[in-house]
Design a protein around this motif. Sequence first.
Motif, mmCIF file in Angstrom:
data_model
loop_
_atom_site.group_PDB
_atom_site.id
_atom_site.type_symbol
_atom_site.label_atom_id
_atom_site.label_comp_id
_atom_site.label_asym_id
_atom_site.label_seq_id
_atom_site.Cartn_x
_atom_site.Cartn_y
_atom_site.Cartn_z
ATOM 1 N N SER A 72 -65.325 27.318 -81.408
ATOM 2 C CA SER A 72 -65.862 26.401 -82.419
ATOM 3 C C SER A 72 -66.690 25.289 -81.790
ATOM 4 O O SER A 72 -67.647 24.804 -82.402
ATOM 5 C CB SER A 72 -64.712 25.808 -83.241
ATOM 6 O OG SER A 72 -64.082 26.834 -83.972
ATOM 7 N N TYR A 103 -70.387 25.790 -81.751
ATOM 8 C CA TYR A 103 -71.093 25.978 -83.026
ATOM 9 C C TYR A 103 -72.481 25.354 -82.972
ATOM 10 O O TYR A 103 -73.398 25.779 -83.691
ATOM 11 C CB TYR A 103 -70.270 25.349 -84.154
ATOM 12 C CG TYR A 103 -70.923 25.426 -85.513
ATOM 13 C CD1 TYR A 103 -71.171 26.645 -86.124
ATOM 14 C CD2 TYR A 103 -71.291 24.266 -86.188
ATOM 15 C CE1 TYR A 103 -71.772 26.716 -87.364
ATOM 16 C CE2 TYR A 103 -71.889 24.315 -87.438
ATOM 17 C CZ TYR A 103 -72.131 25.549 -88.026
ATOM 18 O OH TYR A 103 -72.727 25.620 -89.261
ATOM 19 N N THR A 142 -68.994 29.460 -89.012
ATOM 20 C CA THR A 142 -69.819 29.874 -87.872
ATOM 21 C C THR A 142 -70.473 31.220 -88.146
ATOM 22 O O THR A 142 -71.677 31.404 -87.922
ATOM 23 C CB THR A 142 -68.954 29.966 -86.595
ATOM 24 O OG1 THR A 142 -68.388 28.692 -86.331
ATOM 25 C CG2 THR A 142 -69.779 30.403 -85.401
ATOM 26 N N TYR A 193 -69.196 18.990 -88.752
ATOM 27 C CA TYR A 193 -68.508 20.301 -88.751
ATOM 28 C C TYR A 193 -67.001 20.130 -88.543
ATOM 29 O O TYR A 193 -66.180 20.594 -89.346
ATOM 30 C CB TYR A 193 -69.135 21.138 -87.635
ATOM 31 C CG TYR A 193 -68.506 22.476 -87.320
ATOM 32 C CD1 TYR A 193 -68.580 23.538 -88.205
ATOM 33 C CD2 TYR A 193 -67.880 22.683 -86.101
ATOM 34 C CE1 TYR A 193 -68.040 24.772 -87.886
ATOM 35 C CE2 TYR A 193 -67.335 23.914 -85.764
ATOM 36 C CZ TYR A 193 -67.422 24.957 -86.667
ATOM 37 O OH TYR A 193 -66.886 26.179 -86.338
ATOM 38 N N SER A 223 -73.616 19.520 -86.006
ATOM 39 C CA SER A 223 -72.954 20.706 -85.445
ATOM 40 C C SER A 223 -71.602 20.402 -84.818
ATOM 41 O O SER A 223 -70.821 21.324 -84.565
ATOM 42 C CB SER A 223 -73.857 21.342 -84.390
ATOM 43 O OG SER A 223 -74.090 20.423 -83.345
#
Lengths: 635, 179
Positions: free
Chosen positions: A144, A147, A99, A80, A76
Motif C-alpha cells: 500500500s 500506491y 489500488t 489515501y 497518494s
Amino acid sequence: MQSRQEERGTSAGAEWRWGLAAVIVFALWLDWPGIKTWFSADDFAWLGLRLHVHDFDTLVWALFHPFAQGTVRVLSERVYFLTLSSIFGFNAIPFHVVTFLTQAAALALLAVCMRRMTGSTAAAFAAPVFWTCSAMTAQAVSWSSAYNEVLCGALLLAAFYFLLRHIESNRGSDLVGLWICYLLGFGTLEHVVVFPFLAAGWALCRARGYLLRTLPLFVPAAVFAGLHFALVPATTDPLYQLHVDASMFPTFRIYWLMATGAFRAPDDWFAPPHPAGLVLSLSLSISLAAFAAFRAWKKDFRGLFFLGWFVFMVGPVLPLRDHVQDYYLTLPVIGLAMLGGWGIGVAIENRRLPYVALAAILAGAFCLYSARDLRIELNWYYTRGRRLESLIEGIAAERKSHPGAIILLNGVSDRLFWSGFGDHPFRLLGLGQIYLAPGTESAINPHPEWGGISDYVIPPAQARAALSAGNARVLTIVSGRLLETTAAYRRVLEAEMDNLSHSIVDAADPASASRFSPEWYPPEQDFRWMPRTASVTLEAPRKPGMDLVITGFCPAVLLAQGPLHLTVSANGTRLGIATVNAPGQTVVLKFPIPPQLAGEGPMKLDLSVDRVYRAPGDKRDLGFIVRRFELRAPS
Amino acid sequence: MRRLTRRALAGSLLLAAFTVSACKRRHRRAEAQPEQAPGTMLSELQMGDARAAVQLAKGFYDPEGNAWRWTQKHFSVVLAPPPGAAQRGATLAFHFTLPEAEFSKLGPITLSASIAGQDLPPQTYSAAGDYVFKRNVPATLLSAQAVNVDFQTDKSLPPTGTDQRELGLVATSIALQAE
C-alpha cells in the motif's frame, strides 16, 4: 435497422470493451496474491498517521507536513491512508481494492493512449499486458505504501491521453483535462515533473505544431522542483543520499537489466544476472533498440519516444545509488511496454511471418518469464505479510488472555523485524510493552538510520524479574509458527544469567550501545575508542570470585611516551590499574572483582587513562581502544 | 439490458472474490492464538525442531531446509543436563558443517566453547566438512536444571551486499549426552 457500417462500429466498440475487460481480468488474476497481501513496513507509519489527527490544525499537519525523506504526497499517501484507515482500520483489503481499481484505470488509459498513438488495436492490448506482466510492478500492486506509483501512473497516463485528444481535436476541454490530471499528479509522486518532457517529446515526434503549448507545463514542474529542494530539509538517511555523478550510469544499467528481465529476485540485484534472464534481457534490448532505430531511420520517432519515456521516468531515481528498488521501475517500464506493444502491432500489420514469429517469441518469453517472477515476488510479499499478520494477531490474542503482562518475542529474524517492527505496528492496536527476548536482538541488523531496535530491547534483569513475577509471556516464532514458551524460556534466561561467562559486552555490538556512557566515541568495526575517562554498565556477577576481563588494543603511537595506565573501578570500588606496554597488539587485562560486588543488578565500571593522543586532523582525544568487557571465572 | 447484465456479472465476480477473501480471513483469525509449547527443557537440540527454538539463546538465524541453521560468530544455547549427569558428567556434542564456500574464504577455523562459565578445550578445523565437536563435561557443572553453553569461532563471514548476516558455522544439532 442499423446500416452495415454502424453494425461494424458497434461490433468493434463491443470487441474493444471486451478486450479491455479481458486485460483487466488478466491483471486481476495475475496480481491476486498482491491484492491479498497484508500491510508491511512503512504502511504502519502511514496507518498511524490518523492517531495524530485530532482537529483541523493536526489534519493540515498530517496532510502537508513533509515525511518520509521530505516528501509531501498528499493524495497518494496522506489522503489515501487517512481516509481508508479511518473507515476500515487495520483491514488491508480495501486498500488493495482501491489500488487495483486505480491500476485498472491506468491499464485502460494505456490501451486507449496506445490506440491513438499507433492506430493498432493489437498494440493497444499488448502494451498493458506487458506492463501487467512486468515483475517490476510487484511492490506497487501489493504494498500500500507504493500506491503513489500506481496513482501517479494513472494520472500521468490520463494527462497524456488528454494531450493526445487535444492534438487530434484541438478542443480546449481536453487541454483543461490535461492540466487537471497533471496538477493532481503533484499530489502523488515527484516523478510527475517528468511529464512536460514526455508531452514535449511527443509533440516533437508527432505534432510539432503543439510543441509551444507544452512549454507552460514546465512551469509547475520547475516551481515544484525548486520548492522541493528549497523547503524540504535534506534527508540524513544514507540510503537516500543523492549521487549526481558517474555512478548514475551503472545504476541505469541495473535498472535496464531489471526492467528487461535479467534479475530474478530483489536480493540479487547486485549479483551476477541469472543466465536465462540475461539472454532474455539481451534479446529484448537488441530487438527493441533495433526496432526503434529502424523506425527512426524511416523518420518515425515514436520508438525513440517510448525509449525516452523509460529514460526520463527512471532519471529521477538514478542519483539514489544506494537505494535501487524494483518498484521505482513501475512507471518507467510503461515506456518499454509501449515500445513492445507497438512492435507487436507493426509485426501483425506487416503480416510477414519472420517478424510475427520473432515478435511472438520475444513477447511470449517476456510474458511467461516476467509473469512468473511477478508471481514469485507477489507470493513472497504475501507470505511476509501473512507472517506479520499472524504474529500481530497472536500477540493481540496473548495480550487479551494475559492483560498487563509484557510480551517477549523469541526468534524474530532480521527480515521479519524490518518488515514491520520498525514502524511500530503494535501501537495501532493499543499493544505496548512488547520486547525482543534478551539476547535475540543480536540476530537483527540494528539499522540506526531506520530508527534502530532500542525500543524493543529489554535488559535481561528486567525480563527475568517480570518472568519471575508472572508478569511476562514469551512467544517463540519458528518457521512462521507462534509458540507460547514462557515456562521454557524462563529457565533459559535463568541459565543464561546464572552463567556468568555469558556476561559479555562487545564494544561495537549495537545491542549493547546503551551500556556505554556518552563519552565513548562511536563504534568502528569491532571496537570503540574511549577518551580520557568513560564508563560502561555490566550486569554484576551473581557469584563471588569472578574476573573482569577487558580486551583492548593500543596502537604504537599511544605508547610513544611510555606505558599507558588504565584505571578501572566498579561501583566506586577500585579494581586496579593495568599497565599497557604492548604496542600494536591486542591486550587482555584481568581485574579480580571483590566479593562484595557480587549480586544482582547493574555494575558500573569507570575507566580512565593517564594520557590521551590527538591524531593530525582528528579532534578527538584518543585514550584506549576497547573491544570487549567480559565477566569470567578465573582460569 | 446487456450492459446491465455485464455490470451485474462484473459486480458479482468482485463480490465473490472479496467474499472468498473474507472467509479466509475469518479462518485465519481462528488460528491466531499461539500454540502452547511444552515447558520441558531438552538435552538435545535439533535445529529443525520447533520445540528447540526457545533454547537457542543467542546467535542463531532462521532454520533452513527444516534441518539446520547458520550461526553467528558467537552463539549460545541452554541445555537440560541428561539424567544422571550431575553424578557422572556428560558429553557435549555439537554437530556442524564448515562449508567449502566459507573455508575457501576464511581458511582454518577455531571453535571454542564454555559451559556454565568453564572453558572447554578449543579445536581447529583445517578443512571443510561435517564435524562433531565433542567435549567431556564434568558432573560439577551439571547440577542445575539447565546450563548455558557458549560457542565462539575465531572467524566469520562478514555481511555482504546480498546477505547482511554475519555467518559462523552451519549448526545441525547440539546435545548433552549421558556418559
